[in-house]
Scaffold this active site. Sequence first.
Site, PDB file in Angstrom:
ATOM      1  N   HIS A 295      -6.183   3.191  -3.852  1.00  0.00           N
ATOM      2  CA  HIS A 295      -6.059   3.428  -2.399  1.00  0.00           C
ATOM      3  C   HIS A 295      -6.379   4.898  -2.080  1.00  0.00           C
ATOM      4  O   HIS A 295      -5.865   5.431  -1.110  1.00  0.00           O
ATOM      5  CB  HIS A 295      -4.642   3.050  -1.955  1.00  0.00           C
ATOM      6  CG  HIS A 295      -4.488   2.839  -0.472  1.00  0.00           C
ATOM      7  ND1 HIS A 295      -5.407   2.174   0.304  1.00  0.00           N
ATOM      8  CD2 HIS A 295      -3.489   3.198   0.385  1.00  0.00           C
ATOM      9  CE1 HIS A 295      -4.979   2.147   1.563  1.00  0.00           C
ATOM     10  NE2 HIS A 295      -3.829   2.770   1.645  1.00  0.00           N
TER      11      HIS A 295
ATOM     12  N   HIS B 262      -4.882   9.260   0.724  1.00  0.00           N
ATOM     13  CA  HIS B 262      -5.021   8.481   1.951  1.00  0.00           C
ATOM     14  C   HIS B 262      -6.061   9.065   2.902  1.00  0.00           C
ATOM     15  O   HIS B 262      -5.868   9.148   4.119  1.00  0.00           O
ATOM     16  CB  HIS B 262      -3.668   8.342   2.664  1.00  0.00           C
ATOM     17  CG  HIS B 262      -3.501   7.016   3.341  1.00  0.00           C
ATOM     18  ND1 HIS B 262      -3.807   6.807   4.665  1.00  0.00           N
ATOM     19  CD2 HIS B 262      -3.096   5.816   2.862  1.00  0.00           C
ATOM     20  CE1 HIS B 262      -3.573   5.538   4.968  1.00  0.00           C
ATOM     21  NE2 HIS B 262      -3.140   4.908   3.891  1.00  0.00           N
TER      22      HIS B 262
ATOM     23  N   ASP C  57       0.812  -1.223   0.000  1.00  0.00           N
ATOM     24  CA  ASP C  57       0.000   0.000   0.000  1.00  0.00           C
ATOM     25  C   ASP C  57       0.843   1.271   0.000  1.00  0.00           C
ATOM     26  O   ASP C  57       2.012   1.260   0.392  1.00  0.00           O
ATOM     27  CB  ASP C  57      -0.878   0.045   1.262  1.00  0.00           C
ATOM     28  CG  ASP C  57      -1.999  -0.979   1.230  1.00  0.00           C
ATOM     29  OD1 ASP C  57      -1.961  -1.874   0.370  1.00  0.00           O
ATOM     30  OD2 ASP C  57      -2.900  -0.873   2.085  1.00  0.00           O
ATOM     31  N   ASP C  58       0.182   2.343  -0.369  1.00  0.00           N
ATOM     32  CA  ASP C  58       0.641   3.728  -0.170  1.00  0.00           C
ATOM     33  C   ASP C  58       1.682   4.224  -1.177  1.00  0.00           C
ATOM     34  O   ASP C  58       2.089   5.371  -1.118  1.00  0.00           O
ATOM     35  CB  ASP C  58       1.178   3.975   1.259  1.00  0.00           C
ATOM     36  CG  ASP C  58       0.125   3.747   2.326  1.00  0.00           C
ATOM     37  OD1 ASP C  58      -1.016   3.394   1.970  1.00  0.00           O
ATOM     38  OD2 ASP C  58       0.443   3.907   3.517  1.00  0.00           O
TER      39      ASP C  58
ATOM     40  N   HIS D 241       3.647  -2.285   3.196  1.00  0.00           N
ATOM     41  CA  HIS D 241       3.732  -0.939   2.599  1.00  0.00           C
ATOM     42  C   HIS D 241       5.069  -0.787   1.882  1.00  0.00           C
ATOM     43  O   HIS D 241       6.114  -0.914   2.534  1.00  0.00           O
ATOM     44  CB  HIS D 241       3.585   0.126   3.685  1.00  0.00           C
ATOM     45  CG  HIS D 241       2.262   0.060   4.398  1.00  0.00           C
ATOM     46  ND1 HIS D 241       2.010  -0.847   5.401  1.00  0.00           N
ATOM     47  CD2 HIS D 241       1.120   0.770   4.217  1.00  0.00           C
ATOM     48  CE1 HIS D 241       0.748  -0.687   5.815  1.00  0.00           C
ATOM     49  NE2 HIS D 241       0.188   0.283   5.116  1.00  0.00           N
TER      50      HIS D 241
ATOM     51  N   TYR E 244      -6.687   2.866   6.197  1.00  0.00           N
ATOM     52  CA  TYR E 244      -6.926   2.468   7.601  1.00  0.00           C
ATOM     53  C   TYR E 244      -7.943   1.317   7.693  1.00  0.00           C
ATOM     54  O   TYR E 244      -8.389   0.974   8.787  1.00  0.00           O
ATOM     55  CB  TYR E 244      -7.420   3.646   8.460  1.00  0.00           C
ATOM     56  CG  TYR E 244      -6.643   4.917   8.207  1.00  0.00           C
ATOM     57  CD1 TYR E 244      -5.360   5.073   8.736  1.00  0.00           C
ATOM     58  CD2 TYR E 244      -7.170   5.938   7.426  1.00  0.00           C
ATOM     59  CE1 TYR E 244      -4.626   6.231   8.477  1.00  0.00           C
ATOM     60  CE2 TYR E 244      -6.441   7.091   7.163  1.00  0.00           C
ATOM     61  CZ  TYR E 244      -5.176   7.226   7.704  1.00  0.00           C
ATOM     62  OH  TYR E 244      -4.454   8.362   7.441  1.00  0.00           O
TER      63      TYR E 244
END
Length: 258
Positions: A121, A125, A70-71, A214, A162
Site C-alpha cells: 500500500h 500513503h 488497509d494502512d 482499515h 485513495y
Amino acid sequence: MRAWGASAALLLAVAGCGVIHPLTDAPVRPPAVIKPAVLAKRLIAMQPGWPVKPSKPDCRRAKCVALTFDDGPGRYTGHLLDILRRRGVRATFFVLGENVAADKGRNLRRIVTEGHEIGNHTWNHAALTTLPRERIRNQLERTERLVRRLTGIRMRLMRPPYGATDRRVADVTRREGLAQILWSVDTLDWRDRVPAVVARRAGAARPGSIILMHDIHRTTVAAVPRVIDKLKHKGYTFVTVSDLYGKPLVPGRKYAER
Ligand code: NI
C-alpha cells in the site's frame, strides 16, 4: 602441478572455516543467509495448530468475499488477528512500509503465519498519480524490500492509496509485478467510526465482493465480529484476494471484484 593443486585446496578449506573466535578459538560461522521462500515456510510451520495448507474453496461455485484491511499494521492489528484466528477467517492486509517499520515485523509475521495475504500500500500513503514514475517505483520497492526481509514474502498485489491510479501508475505496477486491487464495497469506516454502521455496509457484499476496511481504527476492529456473523449467516466464505480469483492476477491490471 599436483603440489600446487593440493595447497590451493588446503587454502580454500581454511578459508571455508571462516574467522576464529578470539576467546574460544572456535570458528565463527557467518550468519546463514535464508532464502525468502524458505523463511516464509519456516514462519508458517512455526505456527502451532494452524493448518499449513488451508482448504481453498472454489469461488466459481461458493459464495466468497474478501475482507481487506488497509494502512496498518497498527495498534489494533493484533486484536484483529485474534478475532480472525478465533473465527477461522482469512483476510488481506494492504500494509504501509512506514507502519511495517514501526511494527518491527511483529504483526506482519503473524499476518503471514496465520494464513492471511499481504499487499503493498506504498511506503507512506502517497497519492501515486501526483508522483513521477521514479518516486512511484520507490514507494513500492522500499515497502517490498522491507516486507521481503521480514517475512520472505514477495507481494503480488498492491492497492493505490485513495484508489488513485492512472496509466502511469498502471505501467509502474506492471513492471513491479503487482496487480492493482481496488474494492467493490466501501465501508467508509475511516469517516463513520460506528461499528454498527461499518458492519451494515460490509453486510451489503455480494458474491465476489472485495470489502474495504482499515485496521488502524478501533471501531473497525470492533465491527469485524458483526461483519463476520452477518456474512457467515448469508452463507459466505472468507478468502484472501488471490484465492477469490483462484488464478494468478495480471500485474498492472485493476481488480475491484470477482
Ligand atoms: Ni489507505
